[in-house]
Write a protein that holds these residues in place. Structure first.
Motif, PDB file in Angstrom:
ATOM      1  N   ILE A   1       0.854  -1.181   0.000  1.00  0.00           N
ATOM      2  CA  ILE A   1       0.000   0.000   0.000  1.00  0.00           C
ATOM      3  C   ILE A   1       0.894   1.235   0.000  1.00  0.00           C
ATOM      4  O   ILE A   1       1.729   1.409   0.884  1.00  0.00           O
ATOM      5  N   TRP A   2       0.742   2.056  -1.013  1.00  0.00           N
ATOM      6  CA  TRP A   2       1.518   3.286  -1.146  1.00  0.00           C
ATOM      7  C   TRP A   2       0.769   4.463  -0.531  1.00  0.00           C
ATOM      8  O   TRP A   2       1.362   5.369   0.040  1.00  0.00           O
ATOM      9  N   SER A   3      -0.572   4.434  -0.664  1.00  0.00           N
ATOM     10  CA  SER A   3      -1.421   5.471  -0.087  1.00  0.00           C
ATOM     11  C   SER A   3      -2.838   4.920   0.022  1.00  0.00           C
ATOM     12  O   SER A   3      -3.159   3.899  -0.587  1.00  0.00           O
ATOM     13  N   TRP A   4      -3.675   5.592   0.803  1.00  0.00           N
ATOM     14  CA  TRP A   4      -5.068   5.184   0.910  1.00  0.00           C
ATOM     15  C   TRP A   4      -5.924   6.358   1.370  1.00  0.00           C
ATOM     16  O   TRP A   4      -5.411   7.354   1.885  1.00  0.00           O
ATOM     17  N   VAL A   5      -7.232   6.203   1.145  1.00  0.00           N
ATOM     18  CA  VAL A   5      -8.200   7.223   1.543  1.00  0.00           C
ATOM     19  C   VAL A   5      -9.524   6.518   1.830  1.00  0.00           C
ATOM     20  O   VAL A   5      -9.783   5.430   1.317  1.00  0.00           O
ATOM     21  N   ARG A   6     -10.361   7.142   2.675  1.00  0.00           N
ATOM     22  CA  ARG A   6     -11.731   6.671   2.919  1.00  0.00           C
ATOM     23  C   ARG A   6     -12.677   7.786   2.494  1.00  0.00           C
ATOM     24  O   ARG A   6     -12.839   8.767   3.213  1.00  0.00           O
ATOM     25  N   PRO A   7     -13.292   7.672   1.321  1.00  0.00           N
ATOM     26  CA  PRO A   7     -14.190   8.731   0.844  1.00  0.00           C
ATOM     27  C   PRO A   7     -15.429   8.889   1.727  1.00  0.00           C
ATOM     28  O   PRO A   7     -16.056   7.912   2.090  1.00  0.00           O
ATOM     29  N   HIS A   8     -15.752  10.132   2.055  1.00  0.00           N
ATOM     30  CA  HIS A   8     -16.979  10.498   2.789  1.00  0.00           C
ATOM     31  C   HIS A   8     -17.548  11.724   2.126  1.00  0.00           C
ATOM     32  O   HIS A   8     -16.842  12.718   2.017  1.00  0.00           O
TER      33      HIS A   8
ATOM     34  N   ILE B   1      -7.339   2.199  -2.098  1.00  0.00           N
ATOM     35  CA  ILE B   1      -5.894   2.144  -1.877  1.00  0.00           C
ATOM     36  C   ILE B   1      -5.139   2.292  -3.197  1.00  0.00           C
ATOM     37  O   ILE B   1      -5.660   1.990  -4.262  1.00  0.00           O
ATOM     38  N   LEU B   2      -3.918   2.772  -3.079  1.00  0.00           N
ATOM     39  CA  LEU B   2      -2.996   2.862  -4.210  1.00  0.00           C
ATOM     40  C   LEU B   2      -1.867   1.888  -3.903  1.00  0.00           C
ATOM     41  O   LEU B   2      -1.197   2.011  -2.874  1.00  0.00           O
ATOM     42  N   VAL B   3      -1.700   0.892  -4.775  1.00  0.00           N
ATOM     43  CA  VAL B   3      -0.736  -0.197  -4.555  1.00  0.00           C
ATOM     44  C   VAL B   3       0.428  -0.057  -5.511  1.00  0.00           C
ATOM     45  O   VAL B   3       0.236   0.059  -6.720  1.00  0.00           O
ATOM     46  N   GLU B   4       1.654  -0.065  -4.946  1.00  0.00           N
ATOM     47  CA  GLU B   4       2.845  -0.120  -5.788  1.00  0.00           C
ATOM     48  C   GLU B   4       3.204  -1.588  -5.961  1.00  0.00           C
ATOM     49  O   GLU B   4       3.226  -2.357  -5.000  1.00  0.00           O
TER      50      GLU B   4
END
Length: 143
Positions: free
Chosen positions: A62-69, A85-88
């Protein structure tokens, strides 16, 4: 679901995911071989138009992640909040794919406790049929 654009360059990616394979376009020039994503007709490194699709392990971090609201698309409202998630990829950290971390194949997008989301966590791709498109989704690898 927001359907992917299936243009001439990207169509092979979706054909491979339908077979449960994660393949990434690579330059087929003898002196290059660079992986590239998103798919495109010309290698940005050597400008060759020769390409091939290489099988990847499906492993990454996992390179980055967010939880949209709130949810950005009405089709996802019942699963909100969910993770994106953004996966490298393990084979090439410059190649990054967007997806969702799920608890098990077929689990809903909100099936992972947000406390388990960590930058650098190792993940493995699985493929889920969503309205005829096989999307890469991600499972945490067991230590």
């Amino acid at each position: 679901m927001l359907a992917p654009v299936r243009d001439e360059d990207g169509a092979p990616f979706w054909e491979h995911t339908a077979r449960g394979e994660l393949r990434i376009q690579a330059c087929a020039a003898p002196d290059c071989g660079e992986l590239r994503f998103p798919p495109r007709p010309c290698c940005p490194h050597c400008r060759s138009f020769d390409s091939e699709w290489r099988l990847m392990s499906g492993r990454g971090r996992i390179w980055s992640w967010v939880r949209p609201h709130p949810p950005l698309l009405p089709a996802y409202a019942a699963q909100a909040p969910y993770n994106v998630i953004l996966v490298e990829l393990a084979e090439s950290p410059r190649i990054r794919l967007v997806g969702n971390l799920i608890a098990a194949p077929g689990a809903p997008l909100n099936s992972v406790d947000p406390a388990r989301l960590r930058i650098g966590a190792r993940v493995q791709a699985v493929f889920e049929d969503v309205d005829g498109t096989h999307l890469p989704r991600w499972l945490l690898e067991r230590p």
